[in-house]
Design a protein around this motif. Structure first.
Motif, PDB file in Angstrom:
ATOM      1  N   CYS A  61       0.838  -1.205   0.000  1.00 18.12           N
ATOM      2  CA  CYS A  61       0.000   0.000   0.000  1.00 18.12           C
ATOM      3  C   CYS A  61       0.868   1.248   0.000  1.00 18.12           C
ATOM      4  CB  CYS A  61      -0.881  -0.018   1.236  1.00 18.12           C
ATOM      5  SG  CYS A  61      -2.243   1.123   1.096  1.00 18.12           S
ATOM      6  N   LEU A  62       1.857   1.256   0.878  1.00 24.28           N
ATOM      7  CA  LEU A  62       2.719   2.442   0.971  1.00 24.28           C
ATOM      8  C   LEU A  62       4.143   2.048   0.596  1.00 24.28           C
ATOM      9  CD1 LEU A  62       1.345   3.616   4.390  1.00 24.28           C
ATOM     10  CD2 LEU A  62       0.912   4.715   2.224  1.00 24.28           C
ATOM     11  N   CYS A  63       4.871   3.016   0.062  1.00 25.83           N
ATOM     12  CA  CYS A  63       6.249   2.678  -0.306  1.00 25.83           C
ATOM     13  C   CYS A  63       7.089   2.514   0.962  1.00 25.83           C
ATOM     14  CB  CYS A  63       6.830   3.738  -1.230  1.00 25.83           C
ATOM     15  SG  CYS A  63       6.629   5.386  -0.590  1.00 25.83           S
ATOM     16  N   LYS A  64       8.186   1.763   0.836  1.00 23.42           N
ATOM     17  CA  LYS A  64       9.025   1.408   2.000  1.00 23.42           C
ATOM     18  C   LYS A  64       9.491   2.661   2.758  1.00 23.42           C
ATOM     19  CE  LYS A  64       9.682  -3.164   1.556  1.00 23.42           C
ATOM     20  NZ  LYS A  64       8.461  -3.510   0.862  1.00 23.42           N
ATOM     21  N   VAL A  65       9.748   3.739   1.980  1.00 25.91           N
ATOM     22  CA  VAL A  65      10.279   4.953   2.625  1.00 25.91           C
ATOM     23  C   VAL A  65       9.318   5.425   3.711  1.00 25.91           C
ATOM     24  CG1 VAL A  65      11.048   7.306   2.229  1.00 25.91           C
ATOM     25  CG2 VAL A  65      11.338   5.579   0.451  1.00 25.91           C
ATOM     26  N   CYS A  66       8.008   5.444   3.342  1.00 22.08           N
ATOM     27  CA  CYS A  66       7.015   5.966   4.293  1.00 22.08           C
ATOM     28  C   CYS A  66       7.009   5.124   5.564  1.00 22.08           C
ATOM     29  CB  CYS A  66       5.621   5.956   3.674  1.00 22.08           C
ATOM     30  SG  CYS A  66       5.564   6.804   2.100  1.00 22.08           S
ATOM     31  N   THR A  67       6.995   3.796   5.375  1.00 23.89           N
ATOM     32  CA  THR A  67       6.922   2.939   6.575  1.00 23.89           C
ATOM     33  C   THR A  67       8.179   3.076   7.418  1.00 23.89           C
ATOM     34  OG1 THR A  67       7.634   1.173   5.119  1.00 23.89           O
ATOM     35  CG2 THR A  67       5.320   1.217   5.693  1.00 23.89           C
ATOM     36  N   LYS A 121      10.030   5.846   7.639  1.00 22.52           N
ATOM     37  CA  LYS A 121      10.057   7.183   8.263  1.00 22.52           C
ATOM     38  C   LYS A 121       9.050   7.269   9.393  1.00 22.52           C
ATOM     39  CE  LYS A 121      12.492  10.248   5.612  1.00 22.52           C
ATOM     40  NZ  LYS A 121      12.748  11.536   5.148  1.00 22.52           N
ATOM     41  N   PHE A 122       7.824   6.807   9.077  1.00 24.06           N
ATOM     42  CA  PHE A 122       6.759   6.954  10.074  1.00 24.06           C
ATOM     43  C   PHE A 122       6.375   5.577  10.588  1.00 24.06           C
ATOM     44  CE2 PHE A 122       6.336  10.143   6.720  1.00 24.06           C
ATOM     45  CZ  PHE A 122       6.602  11.292   7.453  1.00 24.06           C
ATOM     46  N   LYS A 123       6.939   5.277  11.776  1.00 26.34           N
ATOM     47  CA  LYS A 123       6.741   3.934  12.319  1.00 26.34           C
ATOM     48  C   LYS A 123       5.250   3.668  12.586  1.00 26.34           C
ATOM     49  CE  LYS A 123      11.113   2.762  12.679  1.00 26.34           C
ATOM     50  NZ  LYS A 123      11.613   2.584  11.334  1.00 26.34           N
ATOM     51  N   LEU A 174       2.769   4.216  10.819  1.00 24.28           N
ATOM     52  CA  LEU A 174       2.076   3.657   9.653  1.00 24.28           C
ATOM     53  C   LEU A 174       2.214   2.141   9.627  1.00 24.28           C
ATOM     54  CD1 LEU A 174       3.034   6.209   6.873  1.00 24.28           C
ATOM     55  CD2 LEU A 174       0.805   5.900   7.917  1.00 24.28           C
ATOM     56  N   ALA A 175       3.418   1.681  10.018  1.00 26.25           N
ATOM     57  CA  ALA A 175       3.653   0.240  10.031  1.00 26.25           C
ATOM     58  C   ALA A 175       2.703  -0.439  11.017  1.00 26.25           C
ATOM     59  CB  ALA A 175       5.103  -0.047  10.394  1.00 26.25           C
ATOM     60  N   THR A 176       2.504   0.206  12.159  1.00 24.22           N
ATOM     61  CA  THR A 176       1.611  -0.404  13.157  1.00 24.22           C
ATOM     62  C   THR A 176       0.179  -0.447  12.630  1.00 24.22           C
ATOM     63  OG1 THR A 176       1.428   1.770  14.172  1.00 24.22           O
ATOM     64  CG2 THR A 176       2.981   0.246  15.191  1.00 24.22           C
ATOM     65  N   ILE A 177      -0.230   0.620  11.914  1.00 25.47           N
ATOM     66  CA  ILE A 177      -1.596   0.622  11.347  1.00 25.47           C
ATOM     67  C   ILE A 177      -1.731  -0.545  10.367  1.00 25.47           C
ATOM     68  CG2 ILE A 177      -3.216   1.862   9.844  1.00 25.47           C
ATOM     69  CD1 ILE A 177      -2.117   4.457  11.052  1.00 25.47           C
ATOM     70  N   GLU A 178      -0.681  -0.728   9.565  1.00 30.82           N
ATOM     71  CA  GLU A 178      -0.722  -1.806   8.573  1.00 30.82           C
ATOM     72  C   GLU A 178      -0.908  -3.160   9.233  1.00 30.82           C
ATOM     73  OE1 GLU A 178       2.448  -2.146   5.823  1.00 30.82           O
ATOM     74  OE2 GLU A 178       1.777  -0.502   4.555  1.00 30.82           O
ATOM     75  N   GLU A 179      -0.273  -3.317  10.417  1.00 29.87           N
ATOM     76  CA  GLU A 179      -0.353  -4.627  11.065  1.00 29.87           C
ATOM     77  C   GLU A 179      -1.622  -4.790  11.892  1.00 29.87           C
ATOM     78  OE1 GLU A 179       3.391  -4.523  12.998  1.00 29.87           O
ATOM     79  OE2 GLU A 179       4.425  -4.589  11.057  1.00 29.87           O
ATOM     80  N   SER A 180      -2.332  -3.706  12.132  1.00 35.85           N
ATOM     81  CA  SER A 180      -3.542  -3.794  12.976  1.00 35.85           C
ATOM     82  C   SER A 180      -4.654  -4.506  12.213  1.00 35.85           C
ATOM     83  CB  SER A 180      -4.007  -2.387  13.359  1.00 35.85           C
ATOM     84  OG  SER A 180      -4.490  -1.748  12.185  1.00 35.85           O
ATOM     85  N   LYS A 181      -5.792  -4.713  12.920  1.00 37.75           N
ATOM     86  CA  LYS A 181      -6.923  -5.416  12.304  1.00 37.75           C
ATOM     87  C   LYS A 181      -7.458  -4.641  11.115  1.00 37.75           C
ATOM     88  CE  LYS A 181      -9.473  -8.776  14.853  1.00 37.75           C
ATOM     89  NZ  LYS A 181      -9.749  -8.956  16.267  1.00 37.75           N
ATOM     90  N   THR A 182      -7.575  -3.315  11.299  1.00 35.10           N
ATOM     91  CA  THR A 182      -8.084  -2.475  10.204  1.00 35.10           C
ATOM     92  C   THR A 182      -7.186  -2.643   8.982  1.00 35.10           C
ATOM     93  OG1 THR A 182      -8.368  -0.901  12.003  1.00 35.10           O
ATOM     94  CG2 THR A 182      -9.019  -0.166   9.789  1.00 35.10           C
ATOM     95  N   GLY A 183      -5.883  -2.615   9.251  1.00 33.78           N
ATOM     96  CA  GLY A 183      -4.915  -2.741   8.158  1.00 33.78           C
ATOM     97  C   GLY A 183      -5.107  -4.048   7.421  1.00 33.78           C
ATOM     98  N   GLN A 184      -5.314  -5.136   8.219  1.00 31.78           N
ATOM     99  CA  GLN A 184      -5.468  -6.448   7.566  1.00 31.78           C
ATOM    100  C   GLN A 184      -6.774  -6.522   6.769  1.00 31.78           C
ATOM    101  OE1 GLN A 184      -4.885  -8.940  10.945  1.00 31.78           O
ATOM    102  NE2 GLN A 184      -2.664  -9.031  10.658  1.00 31.78           N
TER     103      GLN A 184
END
Length: 1772
Positions: free
Chosen positions: A993-999, A1001-1003, A1005-1015
């Protein structure tokens, strides 16, 4: 001495009585030998036939030596010593003629003439003094020069309007008679070879002279002007005299020979189209609009009154000179108010010459459509009369007839020219090689004579095989001991064997010189002996050489001094220094850039020139011209100073520059003199200086230059053709044209296009060459009748279709890929590129400086821990590329964040010094550890992709600039963002969804990705991805695109009258917009932004959807009526483009087009530059001169009424300007575009020819030599530049093909042929043949109907039916009508009988063959038509039309005609082209669709004038579409343009003018120049491919034939036949696969595999025959799919079986011998025993042989037992 001389040049022996006696003796000996041979053969044939016949080694028949043909020059090896035999008869040089009565004479120019040695005219022997004198005169070069000059002078006299005096004609006839008499005296008349009338060129002479005497003596024959016209053919004699012309004429004649098949096919296709046209439109064009009689005469009138009223032409609707054609069908042209459309009135249009009323006129119309001449007129007439649905007829004729057949002619002419070229090139290369060999030989000889020491050295260089010590050098010794050339041998054919060797004759030849020996042309020298000589003479030669060198220095020095001072300027050191500084300045890249900019600006100033220019602008322009002249003069002067004259003038560009500077200065000096404005035209040549730095223009000029060389000859041929036809036309029709002036019926003065004098005749013929013949022909037919038709058709076919296509072929041949590469791989670096590169590097340096400053500032704010760098990262990578070594450029990919990212991963420590950080700062020693500059995801792919471009562009700057820039920072930030290829790559899940740079830089975002909503979001995205990948999704979207496009097509002028439809369309538009927005959102979710926005097709979707959103928003705010929004609405027409990416076939074409765009754009630019020159010239010639004075009706007033603008205005007339004019450069461009497409060009030319000074009333043909401006422009601006489009597109095709063929790249030619044959074979397999019916009567019928002869019989009946249809015509008498009706019934009966018989014979299988179904339908319809005659009258498709289509059944019979191979090739190439042509046709339709919708939006309300009327306009979609189809061949676009700009007032600016010109010009460029040329390119490509297939390999047709024959031997399609039938089967086949009996040993050689049960597999046989035909027996077998599918076991092969039999025979023989010995049989019975054993198999015991067999198909070796009886026979 004389004897010695003769001995010396034994090749040249004077022709004496002895020579003649020897020839006669040889002929007698040969005759005797032949007789003896015959007797011997007869005797041999009586001998026993038991002996095994040895294959006879038949020697090939001797052929004449091509180098010694009559008319050729002497080969270089014979030139020496030929001088003293010039003009004297010598014995024939060619061995071939040694037993024929011929002799040669060598001309002064070393040409070989061959004569017959029999008595000329029965009395003059070769030794007769009269004949000798005639010979001498004939071979003298002056003789042909005099004849040539006479012909030229005669041609000049022939062009005179008033014929020359009688005595002039007699003088010419006298000279020609003298020429013919000389030739007859020298050669004899006709009985033997090499006599006068055996040369076809002499037939022409003889014919012309005979006619001259006939007209002179027999006065009662009248003037015989028709026959005297043939005198003009004398111009053709020039061909025989000028050497280069023969090749061109050879190519032309070869082309005409090859065109036979195309001509047959063309006539056939045109006949079909003519028949169809006749059935549909016969009598249809005589419908006219008649005034309502009720208005004039009241409602109650008698029939007679009504008839006289209706037939009175004053009551018909007339516009201009033409009566309007109308129709009552739907979509047909209507009449205006108070008029009614009635049929069969008056004459046909165009003086009665345009109609489909009988076969002749219909054929003429079809030919006119094929050549596309003024076809828009015919198209409009038919569509007005019959309705717009009939456009389909024209689509077929234009696509099949015009595009296909005309371009086939081009393809054939191009091919024959190409072959001629190759032949010429080979000949030239041979001659050059021979000449070089000869020169080397002579050089070595001269060296040997002077100094053997040198000779050893030279010969070492000379001989190719240095390794061998037997190097030989040509020498021979004469009596005095010196050496000289000995061009001779005892054998007579010495000429051809130049370098033969001799061994073992050394001693015989010369006792004094042991190492010399005789040889045909030279002697051989052993190098060892030369070395001995070298030592002996070394001393002396040394002295001699040193003396020589001293002598030679003396004169050299004086010359050098002069050279140094005058040309090289090698003077004082100070001057040298000055030269150095000047060259530093003037040779700099920036100066080059400055000069280029000056040229561009100067061109701009020249283009500013226009009519009514204000004084200030004029003075500025004058000043600019003086300034630029100064600048260019200074540049030239400084360059001469820097380079010195000798170096400066070595470069052609510099010569060109200095020439232009000289002219410009001359023009400035002579400005005051009148009449020198011509010199201003030379300023325009400055534009060509751009070519120096513009490769495409350079290449184009090179192509034009190269073609000019070859064109020189073609232009002469073209000139001769034009000249002959012009003079013929003038002589045949001049008197008839006087009727225009005298006859009141057709009066109105002489038309502009006439044959009244040579200039006008020339212009008519030139116009025909441009493809416009029909209108001139009508004019001619009005006065001279039908004699004009063959004249114009002949001119058209020979001039336009053959000679002009040769012109095009020449252009295409010089426009090869190599020409493109030649210009790119130019030696000198491009200065302009270097200058631009400097700017780029400066920009990059500034960028990096700024970034570094920002870095330093940012670093002060944030302090991060240091991360150690691994050693491997000391050489950083940028965008997947390694950084280059110190001092070189590092190429980034253009994104500044690369430098910011350093803090991300490996940040640079803040406490390091700048130098340590590794960024190259001003003192920069190194490119530091910039690994930090990299985004982590570097793909190897991108590295490979970019490395090429990097090496190509950035790394190309010269080394000097690198060293200068070493002090700068080396990070370049100007790569380009990569765009994904259009190819679709199938992925199973969406990108992140997001490029590696964003994840990173902004940690968070990574947590959102791993959350239930993200999944959940991820799952949703995966679902959307699956949706988009689903096949129905694409189908749905395509349906929506097509539906929305159709909705756009409904928004026509009448929409306002249908409110419900309008509401529905508005609602639908919103729905479609919503659906497309939804599609875009779904794709965003599924693919992510990166994937979506890096695909070019997605961008297209995005832009179109964005437009729709803007429009929706505008409508909701009620801004729909704003101009800008209206313009945006028209862009909705681009919606159909979205279908392209989803349609495979079209995407291929578009991708090919996109790849061609750069080169097409380049050619377009070059065209514009070429045209600019003619445009500026046109402005200078015609600006303000197209104005004229007209009355209220728009008729131009005579000069006697109004002479000047002031008079016009005082008398209240209108002073107006032509719509198309040369008042400024833009207008000139438009005018030139019309001239180049030949549309509306006659009006422009008429204006130019009539023009006088500005503000004066034009006068008829006052300025007639202005024709030449247009002729020149058409040659350079149209023939050359427009045809370059075809060149570019074909070139592009070839390059694509080179890239495409991966497999074929690695094959030899033989393998390629075999591979192609295999590919074709795989697509076919044997069909099950139709079983014969059990019933005996049905069986007989089955045999009859399946016989080939039955098919041919039916075919003959079909052709007869066609002929009877041709007899039909409009207005037949009742008797003919009845007769044709009965004949028709007979034909229907025959076809019904055929149908019934076939159904009985073939039963249900009848309907499996498509042709049979078609026949069945035709028969049923024909019977219905007979019974229900009245019902079918009103039916759209008449059954007769279907009978016409039957004619295509000829295609089936063509296969049975052996000689029709050429026509089969043509049809085959059409079949091959169809898929590609269909795709291109789709693309053309798409372009037309888009433009039709745009046209409706722009021009719905245009006036119905000029090219627009009630049936052809932009009011509805369908009408727009048929109008655009007409214009895709550029037909009638000038009329449409005039109609669209009808509202514009002259001399006022007008938006409609701009929109209309832009719309039409872009449409023409896209459709006419690009898409239609792609069509042509495909045809040329496939035709050459098909011809190649036929010449080299096997066509699919041959495989079809094979399988057809196979069916007879394998009715159940088992794919196997028994081995014993193999011999019969291959004999039963047809060429080229046939092996005629006896074919046993051939089959053995082919090694055909044998399967279980002694069966042979179908594919194996075909494979073997194919290899045999192609001669590729050693090619490895390619596995076929068939073998994989059908399990088959190979047990042996024909070759192996033969070997087994042979082995068995030997064993049997050995066994018998053993038995005899054992039984102690008598030796004298031995022979009888053998015979008995061979005959009686009771005696012989069975021998068992065990063999092991391993075949390609088995992996295991199998043991096999073969029982051999004494009588066992060999295979098959």
């Amino acid at each position: 001495m004389d004897e010695e001389g003769v001995e010396e040049y034994r090749n040249f022996r004077p022709f004496t009585r002895d020579s003649l006696f020897n020839i006669e003796r040889r002929i007698a000996e040969e005759q005797a030998a032949k007789e003896a041979h015959k007797l011997k053969e007869a005797g041999d044939s009586d001998d026993s036939e038991d002996e095994i016949e040895e294959p006879s080694h038949h020697e090939p028949d001797p052929k004449p030596n091509s180098k010694l043909e009559a008319g050729r020059k002497l080969p270089p090896s014979l030139e020496e010593g030929s001088g003293r035999f010039v003009g004297r008869p010598i014995e024939d040089l060619d061995e071939y003629y040694h037993n024929q009565k011929t002799f040669c004479v060598i001309g002064r120019d070393k040409t070989i003439y061959r004569f017959n040695a029999t008595n000329a005219l029965f009395v003059l022997s070769p030794f007769n003094p009269i004949r000798r004198v005639a010979l001498y005169i004939l071979v003298h070069p002056l003789f042909s020069v005099v004849v040539m000059l006479t012909i030229i002078v005669n041609c000049v006299f022939m062009t005179m309007t008033e014929g020359p005096e009688e005595y002039v004609e007699q003088i010419f006839t006298g000279i020609y008679t003298f020429e013919a008499t000389t030739k007859i005296l020298a050669r004899g008349i006709i009985l033997t070879p090499f006599t006068y009338l055996r040369d076809p060129w002499n037939w022409l002479d003889f014919f012309v002279i005979s006619i001259a005497y006939l007209t002179m003596w027999i006065k009662s024959l009248g003037n015989l002007s028709a026959l005297r016209t043939f005198r003009v053919l004398r111009a053709l004699k020039t061909v025989a005299v000028i050497p280069g012309l023969k090749t061109i004429v050879g190519a032309l004649l070869e082309a005409v020979r090859r065109l036979r098949d195309v001509m047959i096919l063309t006539v056939f296709v045109l006949s079909i189209f003519a028949l169809v046209g006749m059935q549909l439109y016969s009598g249809g064009l005589r419908q006219k609009c008649v005034l309502n009689w009720t208005i004039e005469l009241g409602p109650n009138i008698s029939d007679i009154e009504w008839l006289s009223f209706v037939n009175d032409s004053n009551n018909w609707w007339k516009v201009g000179d033409d009566y309007i054609v109308c129709g009552n069908g739907s979509g047909a042209g209507g009449c205006k108010e108070n008029y009614t459309c009635l049929p069969d009135l008056g004459d046909n249009p165009n003086f009665g010459y345009t109609s489909f009323d009988n076969f002749g006129w219909a054929l003429l119309c079809a030919f006119r459509l094929m050549t596309q001449d003024y076809w828009e007129s015919l198209y409009k007439l038919v569509l007005r009369a019959e309705g717009s649905a009939h456009a389909m007829y024209f689509v077929l004729v234009i696509l099949l007839g015009s595009f296909y057949l005309v371009n086939l002619i081009l393809a054939i002419v191009a091919m024959s020219y190409d072959e001629q070229q190759k032949q010429d090139a080979a000949d030239a290369a041979d001659e050059a090689a021979e000449r070089m060999e000869e020169e080397e030989r002579r050089e070595i000889l001269s060296q040997m004579t002077k100094s053997p020491s040198d000779a050893s050295f030279k010969s070492d260089q000379y001989n190719p095989d240095k390794a061998e010590d037997k190097e030989r050098v040509s020498l021979t010794s004469d009596q005095s001991g010196g050496s000289h050339l000995h061009p001779n041998s005892k054998k007579r054919d010495s000429v051809s064997s130049l370098g033969s060797e001799c061994v073992g004759e050394k001693q015989k030849m010369s006792p004094t010189n042991t190492f010399l020996c005789p040889s045909p042309t030279a002697a051989n020298v052993d190098i060892k002996d030369v070395m001995v000589l070298k030592d002996l003479i070394d001393h002396a030669s040394g002295h001699r050489r040193s003396f020589m060198s001293v002598v030679s220095v003396q004169p050299e020095a004086v010359r050098d001094k002069l050279m140094n001072y005058l040309c090289l300027w090698n003077c004082s050191p100070n001057f040298k220094k000055l030269q150095y500084f000047v060259s530093l300045f003037i040779m700099d890249a920036f100066v080059d850039l400055f000069i280029t900019l000056c040229i561009v600006v100067n061109t701009g100033f020249m283009a500013l020139d226009h009519w009514d220019m204000n004084e200030d602008l004029k003075s500025v322009s004058e000043f600019a011209n003086t300034l630029f002249t100064g600048i260019f003069a200074a540049e030239a002067f400084l360059k001469i100073l820097a380079l010195s004259p000798i170096n400066y003038f070595k470069d052609n560009w510099n010569v060109f520059d200095s020439f232009i500077v000289f002219l410009s200065l001359m023009e400035l000096m002579l400005e005051e003199l009148p009449g020198l404005s011509v010199l201003r035209a030379f300023r325009l040549l400055r534009v060509f200086k751009l070519a120096k730095s513009w490769p495409t223009l350079n290449m184009l000029i090179a192509i034009v230059g190269r073609t000019m060389g070859a064109l020189g000859n073609l232009t002469i041929v073209l000139g001769i053709v034009v000249f002959i036809f012009a003079v013929m036309g003038q002589q045949l029709f001049r008197d008839s044209y006087q009727r225009y002036i005298n006859d009141s019926d057709i009066g109105g003065g002489m038309p502009r296009w006439n044959f009244d004098d040579f200039l006008h005749s020339f212009m008519i013929i030139f116009r025909v060459l441009c493809g416009e013949w029909i209108e001139s022909m009508w004019g001619c037919m009005r006065v001279a009748g039908y004699a004009c038709v063959p004249f114009f058709l002949l001119t058209m076919v020979i001039g336009n279709l053959v000679v002009l296509n040769l012109f095009l072929a020449l252009l295409l041949s010089s426009f090869g890929a190599e020409s493109l590469q030649r210009s790119e791989a130019d030696d000198e670096p491009n200065k302009l590129a270097e200058a631009v590169d400097r700017f780029k590097r400066f920009g990059a340096w500034v960028k990096v400086k700024i970034i570094v400053c920002l870095k330093v500032k940012l670093r002060r704010k944030t302090k991060r821990p240091v991360i150690a760098l691994s050693p491997s990262s000391s050489r950083p990578e940028l965008n997947g590329k390694e950084a280059l070594a110190d001092g070189q450029t590092v190429v980034g990919n253009g994104k500044a964040y690369e430098l910011h990212q350093t803090q991300d991963t490996e940040s640079l420590s803040p406490n390091k010094t700048d130098a340590e950080k590794g960024l190259d700062l001003p003192d920069g020693e190194k490119v530091g550890e910039t690994t930090a500059l990299l985004p982590r995801r570097c793909s190897v792919g991108s590295m490979n992709k970019d490395s090429k471009s990097m090496l190509g562009s950035e790394a190309s700057s010269s080394s000097s600039s690198l060293s200068e820039s070493e002090k700068d920072i080396k990070v370049e930030a100007d790569g380009e963002p990569e765009i994904n290829e259009v190819d679709i790559v199938y992925v199973k899940e969406p990108d992140d969804c997001l490029c590696k740079v964003c994840t990173r830089k902004f940690k968070c975002l990574a947590t959102i990705e791993e959350s239930k909503t993200g999944q959940l979001w991820w799952k949703f995205r995966c679902f959307m991805f699956r949706v988009t990948e689903h096949k129905y999704f694409e189908t749905f979207i395509i349906t929506m695109i097509l539906a929305s496009s159709s909705a756009l097509a409904l928004e026509d002028e009448y929409l306002g009258e249908r409110p419900i439809l309008k509401a529905i369309l508005m609602y639908l538009d919103k729905c479609f917009t919503a659906i497309f927005i939804l599609e875009m959102l779904v794709k965003w979710v599924a693919f992510g932004f990166k994937t979506y926005f890096t695909d070019a097709w997605c961008w297209l979707d995005f832009i179109i959807v964005s437009l729709s959103i803007v429009l929706l928003a505008a409508e909701s705010f009620n801004l729909g009526d704003l101009g800008a929004i209206k313009a945006l609405r028209t862009l909705r027409a681009l919606r159909p483009l979205r279908a392209v990416s989803r349609w495979e076939g079209m995407r291929v074409v578009v991708n090919a087009l996109i790849k061609a765009i750069p080169s097409i754009f380049n050619v377009l630019l070059v065209c514009l530059v070429f045209w600019l020159i003619f445009g500026i010239m046109g402005v200078q010639l015609f600006a303000g001169r197209f104005h004229k004075c007209v009355d209220a009706d728009g008729t131009r007033l005579n000069i006697s009424v109004v002479d000047h603008r002031n008079q016009c205005e005082t008398q209240n007339y209108t002073w107006t300007n032509s719509k198309i004019n040369f008042d400024n450069v833009m207008n000139a461009y438009l005018a030139l575009f019309q001239v180049a497409t030949y549309k509306g060009w006659t009006d422009i030319m008429n204006d130019a020819i009539d023009s006088r000074q500005p503000n004066y009333q034009p006068l008829y043909e006052d300025n007639r030599y202005m024709y030449m401006y247009f002729v020149l422009f058409i040659i350079f601006g149209s023939f050359f530049t427009l045809n370059l489009f075809i060149g570019v597109i074909i070139d592009n095709f070839n390059q694509q093909k080179k890239k495409g063929g991966s497999l074929e790249m690695f094959m030899t030619d033989d393998q390629k042929k075999y591979y192609m044959a295999m590919k074709r074979m795989q697509s076919k397999s044997p069909q099950k043949s139709i079983p014969k019916p059990k019933l005996w009567i049905a069986g007989i019928i089955f045999d009859v109907t399946t016989n080939q002869m039955f098919d041919i019989g039916i075919m003959v009946v079909i052709l007869l039916n066609m002929i009877t249809m041709m007899i039909e015509h409009e207005g037949m008498t009742h008797e003919i009508d009845e007769a044709l009706k009965y004949i028709n019934i007979v034909f229907i009966a025959i076809f019904t009988l055929e149908c019934v018989l076939k159904i009985i014979g073939l039963r249900q299988f009848y309907f499996k063959i498509p042709w049979n179904v078609f026949d069945f339908v035709v028969v049923i319809l024909s019977i219905l038509a007979l019974s229900l005659a009245g019902f079918f009258e009103n039916f759209f498709v008449s059954p007769t039309l279907l009978r016409v289509i039957r004619v295509f059944r000829v295609g089936r019979v063509l296969r049975l005609v052996k000689s029709a191979k050429g026509i089969r090739t043509l049809l085959f190439s059409l079949a091959v082209s169809l898929p590609a042509l269909f795709n291109i046709g789709l693309l053309l339709a798409l372009v037309m669709f888009i433009y039709a919708i745009m046209g409706m939006n722009f021009f719905m309300k245009a006036e119905e004038e000029y090219g627009l009327d009630d049936a052809f306009n932009f009011k509805t979609f369908f009408r727009s579409f048929i109008l655009l189809f007409q214009m895709c061949t550029s037909a009638g676009w000038d009329g449409v343009l005039n109609g669209l700009i009808a509202r514009c007032k002259p001399n006022e600016s007008c938006t409609e003018y701009t929109i209309a010109t832009m719309y039409l010009v872009t449409y023409l460029v896209i459709s006419f120049l690009v898409v239609v040329n792609m069509y042509i390119a495909v045809i040329l490509e496939n035709f050459s491919q098909a011809t190649e297939d036929v010449q080299q390999g096997l066509t699919p047709d041959d495989f079809d034939m094979y399988y057809e024959k196979w069916e007879k031997y394998d009715p159940d399609a088992t794919q196997y036949i028994p081995l014993d039938m193999l011999s019969d089967f291959v004999d039963f086949l047809e060429e080229p696969l046939q092996l005629q009996k006896p074919n046993h040993f051939m089959l053995v050689k082919l090694d055909i595999p044998i399967c279980d049960g002694d069966m042979c597999f179908c594919r194996d046989i075909l494979d073997a025959l194919t290899k045999n035909f192609l001669g590729t027996t050693e090619t490895p077998d390619m596995p076929t799919q068939q073998e994989a599918e059908t399990e088959y076991v190979v047990v042996s092969s024909t070759l192996k079986r033969q070997k087994e039999h042979y082995a068995a025979k030997i064993i049997q023989k050995a066994y018998r011998t053993f038995r005899r010995k054992k039984h102690g049989s008598e030796s004298d019975d031995e022979e009888n025993d053998i015979d008995e054993d061979c005959v009686d198999n009771g005696d012989a015991e069975t021998v068992v042989v065990e063999t092991t067999s391993s075949h390609a198909s088995d992996t295991t070796e199998q043991q096999k037992t073969v029982e051999l009886h004494a009588d066992s026979d060999i295979v098959a």
